[in-house]
Design a protein around this motif. Structure first.
Motif, PDB file in Angstrom:
ATOM      1  N   LEU A 113      44.246  51.643  39.316  1.00 61.47           N
ATOM      2  CA  LEU A 113      43.891  52.018  38.095  1.00 61.47           C
ATOM      3  C   LEU A 113      45.286  52.977  37.668  1.00 61.47           C
ATOM      4  O   LEU A 113      45.505  53.816  38.560  1.00 61.47           O
ATOM      5  CB  LEU A 113      42.845  52.782  37.848  1.00 61.47           C
ATOM      6  CG  LEU A 113      41.391  51.808  38.439  1.00 61.47           C
ATOM      7  CD1 LEU A 113      40.431  53.088  38.153  1.00 61.47           C
ATOM      8  CD2 LEU A 113      41.174  50.896  37.657  1.00 61.47           C
ATOM      9  N   TRP A 114      45.481  52.931  36.524  1.00 65.70           N
ATOM     10  CA  TRP A 114      46.606  54.081  35.805  1.00 65.70           C
ATOM     11  C   TRP A 114      46.258  54.283  34.531  1.00 65.70           C
ATOM     12  O   TRP A 114      45.581  53.331  33.861  1.00 65.70           O
ATOM     13  CB  TRP A 114      48.082  53.790  36.217  1.00 65.70           C
ATOM     14  CG  TRP A 114      48.411  52.576  35.717  1.00 65.70           C
ATOM     15  CD1 TRP A 114      49.005  52.387  34.346  1.00 65.70           C
ATOM     16  CD2 TRP A 114      48.301  50.969  36.062  1.00 65.70           C
ATOM     17  NE1 TRP A 114      49.528  50.861  33.902  1.00 65.70           N
ATOM     18  CE2 TRP A 114      48.919  50.353  35.138  1.00 65.70           C
ATOM     19  CE3 TRP A 114      47.800  50.561  36.945  1.00 65.70           C
ATOM     20  CZ2 TRP A 114      49.035  48.888  35.215  1.00 65.70           C
ATOM     21  CZ3 TRP A 114      47.766  49.086  37.275  1.00 65.70           C
ATOM     22  CH2 TRP A 114      48.256  48.338  36.488  1.00 65.70           C
ATOM     23  N   LYS A 115      46.693  55.446  33.844  1.00 67.49           N
ATOM     24  CA  LYS A 115      46.594  55.619  32.562  1.00 67.49           C
ATOM     25  C   LYS A 115      48.063  55.559  31.992  1.00 67.49           C
ATOM     26  O   LYS A 115      49.192  55.396  32.649  1.00 67.49           O
ATOM     27  CB  LYS A 115      46.374  57.375  32.398  1.00 67.49           C
ATOM     28  CG  LYS A 115      44.936  57.460  32.863  1.00 67.49           C
ATOM     29  CD  LYS A 115      44.695  59.179  32.787  1.00 67.49           C
ATOM     30  CE  LYS A 115      43.486  59.551  33.417  1.00 67.49           C
ATOM     31  NZ  LYS A 115      43.290  60.966  33.416  1.00 67.49           N
ATOM     32  N   GLU A 116      48.144  55.170  30.677  1.00 61.03           N
ATOM     33  CA  GLU A 116      49.221  55.132  29.786  1.00 61.03           C
ATOM     34  C   GLU A 116      50.121  56.153  30.041  1.00 61.03           C
ATOM     35  O   GLU A 116      49.622  57.428  29.965  1.00 61.03           O
ATOM     36  CB  GLU A 116      48.925  54.766  28.323  1.00 61.03           C
ATOM     37  CG  GLU A 116      48.337  53.405  27.945  1.00 61.03           C
ATOM     38  CD  GLU A 116      48.144  52.978  26.522  1.00 61.03           C
ATOM     39  OE1 GLU A 116      48.328  54.101  25.829  1.00 61.03           O
ATOM     40  OE2 GLU A 116      47.757  52.131  26.149  1.00 61.03           O
ATOM     41  N   LEU A 117      51.361  56.250  30.189  1.00 59.29           N
ATOM     42  CA  LEU A 117      52.435  57.176  30.155  1.00 59.29           C
ATOM     43  C   LEU A 117      52.316  58.077  29.088  1.00 59.29           C
ATOM     44  O   LEU A 117      52.308  57.627  28.074  1.00 59.29           O
ATOM     45  CB  LEU A 117      53.786  56.594  30.419  1.00 59.29           C
ATOM     46  CG  LEU A 117      54.726  57.817  30.925  1.00 59.29           C
ATOM     47  CD1 LEU A 117      54.277  58.537  32.310  1.00 59.29           C
ATOM     48  CD2 LEU A 117      56.225  57.143  30.905  1.00 59.29           C
ATOM     49  N   ASP A 118      52.170  59.374  29.143  1.00 62.83           N
ATOM     50  CA  ASP A 118      52.028  60.308  27.989  1.00 62.83           C
ATOM     51  C   ASP A 118      53.455  60.010  27.269  1.00 62.83           C
ATOM     52  O   ASP A 118      54.486  59.942  27.600  1.00 62.83           O
ATOM     53  CB  ASP A 118      52.166  61.738  28.556  1.00 62.83           C
ATOM     54  CG  ASP A 118      51.713  62.626  27.496  1.00 62.83           C
ATOM     55  OD1 ASP A 118      52.538  62.621  26.403  1.00 62.83           O
ATOM     56  OD2 ASP A 118      50.988  63.909  27.847  1.00 62.83           O
ATOM     57  N   ALA A 170      56.811  53.397  34.973  1.00 60.19           N
ATOM     58  CA  ALA A 170      56.920  52.694  33.821  1.00 60.19           C
ATOM     59  C   ALA A 170      58.270  52.462  33.199  1.00 60.19           C
ATOM     60  O   ALA A 170      59.169  53.203  33.561  1.00 60.19           O
ATOM     61  CB  ALA A 170      56.018  53.875  32.766  1.00 60.19           C
ATOM     62  N   SER A 171      58.430  51.267  32.787  1.00 57.12           N
ATOM     63  CA  SER A 171      59.791  50.811  32.282  1.00 57.12           C
ATOM     64  C   SER A 171      59.864  50.921  30.689  1.00 57.12           C
ATOM     65  O   SER A 171      58.961  50.611  30.046  1.00 57.12           O
ATOM     66  CB  SER A 171      60.029  49.506  32.654  1.00 57.12           C
ATOM     67  OG  SER A 171      60.089  49.348  34.074  1.00 57.12           O
ATOM     68  N   THR A 172      60.938  51.403  30.142  1.00 56.18           N
ATOM     69  CA  THR A 172      61.113  51.457  28.905  1.00 56.18           C
ATOM     70  C   THR A 172      62.370  50.839  28.498  1.00 56.18           C
ATOM     71  O   THR A 172      63.291  50.448  29.545  1.00 56.18           O
ATOM     72  CB  THR A 172      61.135  52.941  28.131  1.00 56.18           C
ATOM     73  OG1 THR A 172      62.353  53.562  28.726  1.00 56.18           O
ATOM     74  CG2 THR A 172      59.911  53.709  28.528  1.00 56.18           C
ATOM     75  N   HIS A 173      62.907  50.807  27.269  1.00 51.44           N
ATOM     76  CA  HIS A 173      64.290  50.185  27.252  1.00 51.44           C
ATOM     77  C   HIS A 173      65.455  51.182  27.548  1.00 51.44           C
ATOM     78  O   HIS A 173      66.509  50.570  27.632  1.00 51.44           O
ATOM     79  CB  HIS A 173      64.449  50.024  25.298  1.00 51.44           C
ATOM     80  CG  HIS A 173      63.496  49.156  24.936  1.00 51.44           C
ATOM     81  ND1 HIS A 173      62.359  49.423  23.931  1.00 51.44           N
ATOM     82  CD2 HIS A 173      63.704  47.834  24.964  1.00 51.44           C
ATOM     83  CE1 HIS A 173      61.901  48.437  23.635  1.00 51.44           C
ATOM     84  NE2 HIS A 173      62.398  47.388  24.124  1.00 51.44           N
TER      85      HIS A 173
END
Length: 556
Positions: free
Chosen positions: A298-303, A344-347
């Protein structure tokens, strides 16, 4: 009829030299109708007698050119402290060169004023002596004179009288062109890869003339307070914002002067993305009781403050398999996996991996863990740290009777603390299971689970499965089933047995600890029928009794 004025004014020309605070020099040109002058507007005032004139006039001295003459007079008379019932200052302005003239004033009306008021305006330059008036209700503190009733380039004396001739305001001499309040500037957005810049345009400025001074302010969307950009940081027609939070919504406004315009319509913009920071908050659900049900990571969405952009995927690595991109916010986890990691990956990049070790489950847990309700419907958890300092402490909780498919909540606890208030909302009369963990580089240790209520009620049913087993003609062992959890509505503290004989010779009750499931009844009569009922109680009170159970003692 000449404009009104007190006797000492009629013999003296007053030159006002005012040194207001810098903040007021940048304030609105004219107050809203009916408002008092702010306390911070009061500055230093000096005056001197000059040749007789017959009315109050304004001299364009020093900084007074930065305001409309009406504002200066309004401020000056406020500083002088005009008493209640005496004439007050009048202020007038126009919105644009073709705009109507709006005049307003503050302060109470004279005590002897009655009937309608009249705004008088008399020409002095082009049509000398030509006087007009506009009536309006006495409680109104403003009046609008249409542009069609005014003469371009004219200089006017303007004042307000009550219907009985009482002076309501001093006379204000104004140049119709000098009281024009410019329209607010129009902001435009300039997007750049590294930041945000805004530019502004003002109406009516000639190409050969220098641009007017402007002010710029901004704030987070939804915030109440503005931040002003220092004057030295502004370019003549634009500004590049520095130091704003990445990927955050802002609004900005500008105004220009002198005379100062209203604040323009807000410009909304979002700052560019930046590389993500921090770690993903990761946990797990281990299934060691239900065969066939998988374990879950389980994990939470990155703040959002840490993501600083749009999270495109989460990358999960569970040895020996390579990492793979998965959507939020859980993934299957082999129950025998020694560890797992997630990023977590972003652009603009990827966070460092958050590693959860599952290698051992027998490490030292937190000690003396307690969970209790607090005022306001919350849950507080306290503990004593284990003898070996862990890497992290974590509290997990869930509704005990909730949907089994519902995943638990969790929060991490600072190592330097020994208590925490759990976030979120909790339902009254609903049992929650709370459990605390100490996390180590090679695994974790779990304290025993605790059942807790944020608010208790009384049971809604009594025990079921009542049964009597005779051990002699005068003694029987009574047993029962525990009240189902869904009917408890709180922590059971005791059961109560109600016993009555068919002959009426016995009618008694007995309290039994809630942990018991049987009770020895002695002193019964042989060959006698008895009626037995039972109830359960919480700290709040006693619930209803069960259905009557009848048993019969044997004869001797």
């Amino acid at each position: 009829m000449s404009g009104p004025g007190p006797s000492w004014v009629s013999r003296t020309k007053i030159c006002l030299t005012l040194k207001p605070p810098e903040s007021l020099l940048r304030s609105e040109t004219t107050p809203h109708p009916g408002t008092e002058l702010p306390a911070q507007a009061k500055g230093e005032l000096s005056w001197e007698q000059q040749e007789p004139l017959g009315q109050v006039v304004m001299s364009p001295l020093g900084s007074m050119e930065c305001w409309s003459g009406a504002w200066v007079l309004l401020l000056a008379l406020e500083v002088l402290g005009i008493a209640n019932g005496q004439p007050v200052a009048l202020a007038c302005h126009r919105l644009g060169p073709r705009g109507d003239m709006n005049c307003s004033w503050a302060g109470p009306a004279p005590h002897n004023a009655s009937g309608p008021y009249h705004l008088h305006y008399r020409g002095l330059k082009l049509l000398p002596g030509a006087s007009q008036s506009a009536p309006f209700p006495p409680r109104q503190r403003w009046v609008l004179v249409e542009r069609s009733h005014l003469t371009q380039n004219e200089v006017y004396d303007v004042w307000v009288e009550a219907d009985d001739g009482t002076n309501v305001t001093w006379t204000l001499r104004l140049d119709l062109d000098a009281i024009v309040k410019p329209p607010p500037p129009r902001l435009s957005l300039v997007n750049m890869s590294s930041g945000v810049a805004v530019t502004w345009e003002t109406e009516g400025s000639l190409p050969a003339t220098p641009p007017p001074a402007c002010e710029l302010r901004y704030r987070l969307c939804g915030a109440s307070n503005w931040t002003s950009v220092p004057e030295d940081d502004l370019e003549p027609s634009g500004h590049e914002f520095l130091g704003l939070e990445p990927f955050t919504a802002y609004e900005a406004q500008a105004r220009c002067g002198p005379p100062w315009s209203d604040w323009g319509a807000p410009l909304y913009f979002t700052t560019p993305e930046a590389a993500p920071e921090g770690l993903v908050d990761v946990w797990r659900v281990l299934n060691d009781t239900e065969p066939g049900r998988p374990c879950l990571l389980l994990w939470k969405e990155l703040d959002p403050k840490l993501a600083r952009g749009v999270v495109t995927s989460y990358n999960v690595a569970i040895p020996p398999a390579p990492d793979q991109a998965v959507p939020c916010c859980h993934a299957r986890l082999p129950c025998t996996a020694p560890n797992a990691s997630i990023s977590a990956s972003t652009h603009r990049g990827r966070t460092k991996p958050a590693i959860l070790s599952l290698e051992r489950t027998d490490l030292p847990p937190p000690q003396k863990v307690q969970a209790e309700a607090v005022s306001g419907g919350g849950l507080a958890v306290s503990w004593v740290a284990p003898g070996v300092e862990p890497r992290e402490l974590l509290v997990e909780w869930a509704e005990e009777m909730g949907d089994p498919r519902t995943l638990p909540n969790w929060t991490r606890c600072p190592l330097e603390h020994n208590h925490i208030l759990l976030p979120g909302k909790f339902q009254p009369e609903v049992p929650y299971q709370v459990r605390m963990y100490a996390l180590y580089p090679r695994g974790f240790g779990a304290a025993p689970s605790i059942r807790v209520y944020v608010q208790e009620g009384v049971p809604s049913a009594g025990p079921e499965g009542l049964h009597a087993q005779s051990v002699s003609p005068t003694a029987s062992v009574i047993s029962w089933h525990e009240i189902p959890l869904r009917y408890c509505h709180g922590k059971l503290v005791n059961y109560t047995l109600y016993l009555e004989s068919a002959t009426g010779s016995l009618n008694t009750n007995q309290s039994v600890n809630a942990s018991e499931r049987s009770y020895w009844l002695s002193g019964l009569q042989p060959d006698t029928a008895y009626y037995l009922r039972m109830s359960g109680s919480t700290n709040v009170g006693e619930g209803p009794t069960s259905a009557v159970y009848v048993f019969h003692t044997p004869s001797c």
